[in-house]
Write a protein that holds these residues in place. Structure first.
Motif, PDB file in Angstrom:
ATOM      1  N   ARG A  17       1.048  -1.168   0.017  1.00 23.04           N
ATOM      2  CA  ARG A  17      -0.093  -0.005   0.022  1.00 23.04           C
ATOM      3  C   ARG A  17       0.827   1.319   0.056  1.00 23.04           C
ATOM      4  NH1 ARG A  17      -0.326  -2.350   5.114  1.00 23.04           N
ATOM      5  NH2 ARG A  17       0.539  -0.888   6.768  1.00 23.04           N
ATOM      6  N   GLN A  18       0.315   2.190  -0.561  1.00 26.17           N
ATOM      7  CA  GLN A  18       1.085   3.561  -0.755  1.00 26.17           C
ATOM      8  C   GLN A  18       0.455   4.639   0.414  1.00 26.17           C
ATOM      9  OE1 GLN A  18       0.676   5.000  -4.651  1.00 26.17           O
ATOM     10  NE2 GLN A  18       1.737   3.149  -5.562  1.00 26.17           N
ATOM     11  N   GLN A  19       1.425   5.051   1.201  1.00 26.51           N
ATOM     12  CA  GLN A  19       0.976   5.917   2.250  1.00 26.51           C
ATOM     13  C   GLN A  19       1.736   7.187   1.954  1.00 26.51           C
ATOM     14  OE1 GLN A  19       1.977   4.301   5.879  1.00 26.51           O
ATOM     15  NE2 GLN A  19       0.166   3.012   5.886  1.00 26.51           N
ATOM     16  N   LYS A  20       0.826   8.485   2.240  1.00 20.37           N
ATOM     17  CA  LYS A  20       1.550   9.610   2.072  1.00 20.37           C
ATOM     18  C   LYS A  20       2.483   9.948   3.211  1.00 20.37           C
ATOM     19  CE  LYS A  20      -2.580  11.658  -0.283  1.00 20.37           C
ATOM     20  NZ  LYS A  20      -3.560  12.749  -0.258  1.00 20.37           N
ATOM     21  N   ARG A  21       3.773  10.779   2.723  1.00 16.77           N
ATOM     22  CA  ARG A  21       4.635  11.001   3.676  1.00 16.77           C
ATOM     23  C   ARG A  21       4.187  12.341   4.371  1.00 16.77           C
ATOM     24  NH1 ARG A  21      10.685  11.116   1.478  1.00 16.77           N
ATOM     25  NH2 ARG A  21       9.946   8.946   1.124  1.00 16.77           N
ATOM     26  N   ALA A  22       4.380  12.285   5.724  1.00 14.70           N
ATOM     27  CA  ALA A  22       4.041  13.730   6.571  1.00 14.70           C
ATOM     28  C   ALA A  22       4.935  14.797   5.916  1.00 14.70           C
ATOM     29  CB  ALA A  22       4.103  13.241   7.832  1.00 14.70           C
ATOM     30  N   LYS A  23       4.187  15.707   5.800  1.00 10.41           N
ATOM     31  CA  LYS A  23       5.248  17.038   5.578  1.00 10.41           C
ATOM     32  C   LYS A  23       5.693  17.497   6.732  1.00 10.41           C
ATOM     33  CE  LYS A  23       1.763  18.228   2.048  1.00 10.41           C
ATOM     34  NZ  LYS A  23       0.831  19.429   1.296  1.00 10.41           N
ATOM     35  N   ILE A  24       6.973  17.720   6.652  1.00 12.18           N
ATOM     36  CA  ILE A  24       7.854  18.419   7.793  1.00 12.18           C
ATOM     37  C   ILE A  24       8.709  19.428   7.222  1.00 12.18           C
ATOM     38  CG2 ILE A  24       9.888  17.833   9.043  1.00 12.18           C
ATOM     39  CD1 ILE A  24       9.413  14.987   8.759  1.00 12.18           C
ATOM     40  N   GLY A  25       8.124  20.466   7.891  1.00 10.51           N
ATOM     41  CA  GLY A  25       8.855  22.034   7.633  1.00 10.51           C
ATOM     42  C   GLY A  25      10.337  22.148   7.413  1.00 10.51           C
ATOM     43  N   ALA A  26      11.023  21.489   8.329  1.00 15.30           N
ATOM     44  CA  ALA A  26      12.372  21.662   8.238  1.00 15.30           C
ATOM     45  C   ALA A  26      12.975  20.238   8.487  1.00 15.30           C
ATOM     46  CB  ALA A  26      12.971  22.671   9.400  1.00 15.30           C
ATOM     47  N   MET A  27      14.038  19.895   8.173  1.00 16.66           N
ATOM     48  CA  MET A  27      14.993  18.714   8.653  1.00 16.66           C
ATOM     49  C   MET A  27      15.792  18.784   9.800  1.00 16.66           C
ATOM     50  SD  MET A  27      13.484  16.780   6.395  1.00 16.66           S
ATOM     51  CE  MET A  27      14.526  15.342   6.746  1.00 16.66           C
ATOM     52  N   ASP A  28      16.071  19.841  10.230  1.00 15.69           N
ATOM     53  CA  ASP A  28      16.691  20.202  11.374  1.00 15.69           C
ATOM     54  C   ASP A  28      16.262  21.163  12.490  1.00 15.69           C
ATOM     55  OD1 ASP A  28      17.128  22.210   9.993  1.00 15.69           O
ATOM     56  OD2 ASP A  28      19.435  22.451   9.549  1.00 15.69           O
ATOM     57  N   LEU A  29      16.862  21.527  13.575  1.00 14.45           N
ATOM     58  CA  LEU A  29      16.449  22.230  14.714  1.00 14.45           C
ATOM     59  C   LEU A  29      16.359  23.644  13.975  1.00 14.45           C
ATOM     60  CD1 LEU A  29      15.121  22.809  17.378  1.00 14.45           C
ATOM     61  CD2 LEU A  29      17.548  22.835  18.377  1.00 14.45           C
ATOM     62  N   GLU A  30      17.547  24.021  13.483  1.00 16.94           N
ATOM     63  CA  GLU A  30      17.450  25.762  12.930  1.00 16.94           C
ATOM     64  C   GLU A  30      16.394  25.948  11.953  1.00 16.94           C
ATOM     65  OE1 GLU A  30      19.972  23.439  13.131  1.00 16.94           O
ATOM     66  OE2 GLU A  30      21.330  24.350  14.696  1.00 16.94           O
ATOM     67  N   GLY A  31      16.467  25.122  10.945  1.00 18.33           N
ATOM     68  CA  GLY A  31      14.853  25.222   9.948  1.00 18.33           C
ATOM     69  C   GLY A  31      13.577  25.485  10.557  1.00 18.33           C
ATOM     70  N   LEU A  32      13.429  24.342  11.615  1.00 22.76           N
ATOM     71  CA  LEU A  32      12.269  24.633  12.222  1.00 22.76           C
ATOM     72  C   LEU A  32      11.979  25.840  13.280  1.00 22.76           C
ATOM     73  CD1 LEU A  32       9.740  22.858  13.375  1.00 22.76           C
ATOM     74  CD2 LEU A  32      11.042  21.916  15.209  1.00 22.76           C
ATOM     75  N   MET A  33      13.272  26.242  14.100  1.00 24.01           N
ATOM     76  CA  MET A  33      12.933  27.584  14.474  1.00 24.01           C
ATOM     77  C   MET A  33      12.642  28.687  13.350  1.00 24.01           C
ATOM     78  SD  MET A  33      13.293  27.037  17.604  1.00 24.01           S
ATOM     79  CE  MET A  33      13.774  28.788  18.315  1.00 24.01           C
ATOM     80  N   GLU A  34      13.442  28.857  12.143  1.00 29.74           N
ATOM     81  CA  GLU A  34      13.093  29.764  11.383  1.00 29.74           C
ATOM     82  C   GLU A  34      11.735  29.699  11.029  1.00 29.74           C
ATOM     83  OE1 GLU A  34      15.240  31.006   7.021  1.00 29.74           O
ATOM     84  OE2 GLU A  34      16.162  29.330   7.988  1.00 29.74           O
ATOM     85  N   ALA A  35      11.215  28.588  10.621  1.00 27.59           N
ATOM     86  CA  ALA A  35       9.935  28.511   9.970  1.00 27.59           C
ATOM     87  C   ALA A  35       8.696  28.940  11.216  1.00 27.59           C
ATOM     88  CB  ALA A  35       9.483  26.920   9.913  1.00 27.59           C
ATOM     89  N   ALA A  36       8.968  28.670  12.217  1.00 31.61           N
ATOM     90  CA  ALA A  36       8.293  28.973  13.596  1.00 31.61           C
ATOM     91  C   ALA A  36       8.329  30.618  13.657  1.00 31.61           C
ATOM     92  CB  ALA A  36       8.757  28.659  15.021  1.00 31.61           C
ATOM     93  N   GLU A  37       9.464  31.142  13.557  1.00 30.78           N
ATOM     94  CA  GLU A  37       9.551  32.649  13.668  1.00 30.78           C
ATOM     95  C   GLU A  37       8.583  33.255  12.511  1.00 30.78           C
ATOM     96  OE1 GLU A  37      13.480  33.585  13.604  1.00 30.78           O
ATOM     97  OE2 GLU A  37      13.962  32.949  15.823  1.00 30.78           O
ATOM     98  N   LYS A  38       8.862  32.739  11.244  1.00 32.21           N
ATOM     99  CA  LYS A  38       7.987  33.210  10.064  1.00 32.21           C
ATOM    100  C   LYS A  38       6.652  33.059  10.489  1.00 32.21           C
ATOM    101  CE  LYS A  38      11.494  32.609   6.402  1.00 32.21           C
ATOM    102  NZ  LYS A  38      11.763  31.767   5.274  1.00 32.21           N
ATOM    103  N   ARG A  39       6.016  32.143  10.956  1.00 38.99           N
ATOM    104  CA  ARG A  39       4.587  32.081  11.205  1.00 38.99           C
ATOM    105  C   ARG A  39       4.051  32.696  12.408  1.00 38.99           C
ATOM    106  NH1 ARG A  39       2.139  26.060  11.305  1.00 38.99           N
ATOM    107  NH2 ARG A  39       0.270  27.484  11.129  1.00 38.99           N
ATOM    108  N   ALA A  40       5.054  33.123  13.444  1.00 40.52           N
ATOM    109  CA  ALA A  40       4.870  34.070  14.522  1.00 40.52           C
ATOM    110  C   ALA A  40       4.589  35.502  13.975  1.00 40.52           C
ATOM    111  CB  ALA A  40       5.554  33.977  15.429  1.00 40.52           C
TER     112      ALA A  40
END
Length: 364
Positions: A17-40
């Motif tokens: 069966r084919q499953q959709k891969r979860a959308k991850i905004g960033a692959m590391d902690l720095e990218g995650l923090m940057e995405a969070a600041e943009k949304r804030a």
């Protein structure tokens, strides 16, 4: 249900069966923090409805401002669109409209907004005021109120009782006169209108000398309009109780409670409305009603309910008085006329002051 019609079985349920891969905004902690600041940066608290929810998941109420009051849902009874639709069915179908009033507070249970509407758009409708429950007030109070209300519309005093009525013959004679006046009509329809718990259904039962309408000493017993034949030419319409729209504040809610518009058992905090009862009723009548010692004294409503709760044995865990239960008992007695009270009629010019204040021993 139609999942297999969209995708084949092998892609949905098999090992391949084919499953959709979860959308991850960033692959590391720095990218995650940057995405969070943009949304804030683009966040707006006014558009966030989730922030308006409390811990229970209910929408949190804003703080009450002057002129704004968040009352209980029970205070909206009698003001719904369905109830007013039932009212206008009765108004359109009736030739004669009988406004039933409570003798203890005739002006408070009088729907003047509807009277103005009838005078403006339905001038051909005949209006009669019926002051019910005259057995709960002194005779001179009833006489003065009838004289005062007769200036606007024909007014009759009435006591609804199947076995021992008062004013029944006068009302029947008046309805027969309307029947003679409206000779061109095959049937004369009489609509009973008024606040909840003023006795509209009881008036019909009294005229019929038997229980044809469901009546109870609590508001909201009549849900839909009913058609009852009084004679071959006169028909009666029973209407649910209507409540004119009022301001959403504590004073308006308290007035509804004391008019008998809402049921006491559905109030969340009935003890809030006892203060007004203590101000309107003289102390000797409360002592007599609840068989309290003559030297009993209280400073506020909470102290009065504490004394009454312990006297009646209404206690909670720990031996403290159950204030809400005692408050409901007082409101039951108030709405059913067990506590003496009446609104004094207006004083005429050149006349002495009213004989006594409402609820005083010399007036009842």
């Amino acid at each position: 249900m139609d999942l297999l019609s969209v995708s084949p079985y092998q892609e949905v349920f098999s090992r391949k069966r084919q499953q959709k891969r979860a959308k991850i905004g960033a692959m590391d902690l720095e990218g995650l923090m940057e995405a969070a600041e943009k949304r804030a940066e683009g966040y707006s608290s006014s558009n966030d409805r989730q922030a308006l929810l409390d811990a229970s998941g209910q929408e949190a109420k804003e703080e009450a401002t002057p002129g704004r009051h968040f009352g209980e849902e029970i205070f909206n009874k009698g003001t719904s669109r369905r109830i007013w639709a039932e009212l206008y069915k009765v108004v359109d179908a009736a030739d004669v409209l009988v406004f039933v009033l409570d003798a203890r507070d005739p002006m408070g249970t009088r729907c003047q907004q509807l009277e103005r509407e009838l005078r403006k758009s339905r001038r051909h409708k005949h209006v009669v005021l019926l002051v019910n429950k005259v057995d709960l007030v002194p005779t001179w109070v009833t006489r003065r109120w009838v004289q005062e209300l007769t200036r606007d519309f024909p007014t009759l005093a009435f006591h609804a009782s199947i076995t021992n009525p008062f004013g029944k013959n006068a009302l029947l004679n008046l309805l027969r006169q309307f029947g003679n006046l409206l000779k061109e009509k095959k049937h004369v329809t009489v609509g009973m209108i008024g606040y909840p718990n003023v006795g509209k259904s009881s008036v019909i039962n009294t005229l019929k000398r038997k229980k044809v309408c469901k009546a109870a000493p609590v508001p909201g017993e009549t849900r839909v309009w009913q058609y009852i034949a009084l004679t071959k030419r006169i028909y009666l319409l029973d209407c649910p109780g209507i409540v004119p729209p009022s301001q959403s504040d504590f004073a308006a809610d308290c007035a509804k409670v004391l008019k008998g518009v809402v049921r006491a058992e559905r109030l969340k905090t009935p003890s809030d409305y006892i203060h007004e009862v203590l101000e309107r009723v003289k102390k000797p009548y409360l002592l007599q009603r609840y068989r309290l010692p003559a030297d009993t004294a209280w400073n506020d409503s909470e102290e009065f309910l504490t004394i009454l709760g312990k006297k009646m044995g209404k206690l909670v865990k720990g031996g403290e008085a159950d204030l809400d239960t005692a408050a409901r008992i007082v409101l039951y007695d108030w709405q059913r006329g067990r506590i003496p009270y009446f609104t004094p009629p207006p004083q005429r010019e050149g006349e002495e002051e009213v004989r006594s204040s409402p609820g005083s021993p010399s007036s009842l």
